[in-house]
Design an enzyme around this catalytic site. Structure first.
Site, short mmCIF file in Angstrom:
data_model
loop_
_atom_site.label_atom_id
_atom_site.label_comp_id
_atom_site.label_asym_id
_atom_site.label_seq_id
_atom_site.Cartn_x
_atom_site.Cartn_y
_atom_site.Cartn_z
N LYS A 87 4.62 -14.18 4.22
CA LYS A 87 4.82 -15.11 2.89
C LYS A 87 6.49 -15.20 2.94
CE LYS A 87 3.40 -17.64 -0.27
NZ LYS A 87 2.30 -18.99 -0.12
N ASP A 118 -5.05 -6.82 5.58
CA ASP A 118 -6.45 -6.16 5.31
C ASP A 118 -7.34 -7.43 4.75
OD1 ASP A 118 -8.31 -4.64 4.04
OD2 ASP A 118 -7.15 -3.87 2.37
N ASP A 136 -1.24 -18.14 3.71
CA ASP A 136 -2.11 -19.18 3.03
C ASP A 136 -2.49 -20.20 3.92
OD1 ASP A 136 0.63 -19.61 2.65
OD2 ASP A 136 0.46 -20.68 0.52
N TYR A 193 0.87 -1.34 -0.21
CA TYR A 193 -0.07 -0.03 0.11
C TYR A 193 0.85 1.23 0.09
CZ TYR A 193 -4.09 -2.78 0.85
OH TYR A 193 -5.25 -3.74 0.76
#
Ligand code: NAD
Length: 339
Positions: free
Chosen positions: A172, A229, A205, A124
């Site tokens: 991640k 988010d 995930d 972002y």
């Protein structure tokens, strides 16, 4: 003494949700001196920008704001006003609690999660451009030690102050080795300073799957911006949806309270959507102002109305077309009566 608070109604369903919330907050007996400021698509013509400087100045002066959602054009057009407020005012921590309430049908009872999302960088940061128009585009993801340290510290301090026992870093780092690798290393460094609070990490995930299957194994989740988010919306889905998910953005000395959800534009002006998320954001604001008793009373009144299940909006009824669903303002009236 009245609290001077910046009030940003926003656009889409924002103004009706903020109006309902304002009535509930005033019904607690706490006095407010609202500094009402407009932002969003509707003020473009008047000010030439969706985020006039006077809105930011008002928040800087008053130090506290309650904000309705603001629409962001998809794919083209102006950048998100919501992201701009958080970044410009360095509101680095986005707190999004997700807790089941009696009366809302859910897959798992007794879910109690808190998502802590880094608010100022990650994907972002807004550094993106066309490489070849219509063929290739590039976005740059920024992760810094400074921002990671303070968001992870925020998560631990929140855990300490609220008697929470576990902080989980979501990342991640297996694929994004430089950026999330740094995020994870710094998170472990900060965790060492909080030996009384358990710490672990999950790849994002796998985290999503585990939250859907075994949400009780988690407590406070700390995440870079985009994962925060997405995972916070997932958490809200576990406890009844976006209609009941409050949020707060904290900086060093400023705070802006707003629901997790967006402007739900297709329902604008219909007195239809659920005011709970905005009202509970208002309760977080009362707490921040030191009005703990009023905050608890608002939370209890909301819980009572939802548990009774009579004066609730369509999204909290067993069927979305239930004719007994009430409107935004009527649900707020019931909450005020319960107060
Ligand atoms: P949204 O959150 O506005 O709505 C998605 C769906 O969730 C709605 O169609 C509705 O079914 C449900 N929903 C949302 N709020 C609800 C409520 N109070 N009561 C009952 N149901 C509710 O998400 P979107 O449609 O993806 O986004 C619409 C606009 O909002 C976009 O322009 C987006 O950029 C913006 N947005 C703003 C914020 C913010 O102001 N902080 C946050 C997210 C999205």
């Amino acid at each position: 003494m009245a609290y001077r608070v910046t009030l940003i109604p926003g656009d889409g369903t924002g103004p009706e949700l903020v109006a309902a919330t304002r009535r509930v907050l005033e019904a607690t007996g706490v006095a407010f001196d609202w500094d009402i400021r407009e932002a969003g698509a509707d003020v473009m013509d008047k000010y030439g920008t969706p985020l006039p400087d006077e809105v930011l100045d008002s928040i800087r002066t008053n130090k506290v704001a309650l904000k309705g959602p603001i629409t962001t054009p998809i794919g083209t057009g102006f950048r998100s006003v919501n992201v701009a407020i958080r970044k410009t005012l360095d509101l680095y921590a986005n707190l999004r609690p997700a807790r089941t309430m009696q009366g809302i049908p859910v897959c798992h009872e007794d879910v109690d999660l808190v998502a802590v999302r880094e608010n100022t960088e990650g994907l972002y940061a807004g550094i993106e451009h066309d490489v070849i128009p219509n063929e290739a585009a590039e976005s740059i993801r920024i992760i810094t030690r400074r921002a990671t340290e303070r968001i992870v510290r925020f998560a631990f301090e929140y855990a300490k102050a609220n008697d929470r026992h576990l902080v989980t870093a979501v990342h991640k780092a297996n694929i994004l080795k430089a950026t999330d690798g740094l995020f994870l290393r710094v998170a472990y460094e900060v965790a060492e300073q909080y030996p009384d609070i358990e710490f672990n990490d999950r790849i994002v995930d796998n985290m999503c799957m585990q939250l859907v299957q075994r949400p009780h194994e988690y407590d406070v989740l700390v995440m870079p911006n985009l994962f925060g988010d997405i995972v916070s919306d997932l958490a809200s889905g576990l406890v009844g949806g976006l209609g009941v998910a409050p949020g707060a953005n904290y900086g060093a000395d400023l705070a802006v309270f707003e629901p997790v959800h967006g402007s739900a534009p297709k329902y604008t002006g219909q007195n239809k959507v659920n005011p709970t998320a905005t009202i509970l954001s208002g309760a977080l604001m009362l707490d921040h102002l030191g009005e703990r008793d009023a905050a608890k009373r608002v939370q209890s009144a909301v819980a009572a109305v939802i548990a009774e299940g009579k004066h609730v909006t369509y999204d909290l009824k067993p069927s979305r077309n239930d004719p007994s669903a009430v409107g935004t303002q009527e649900m707020a009236d019931a909450i005020i009566a319960a107060l």
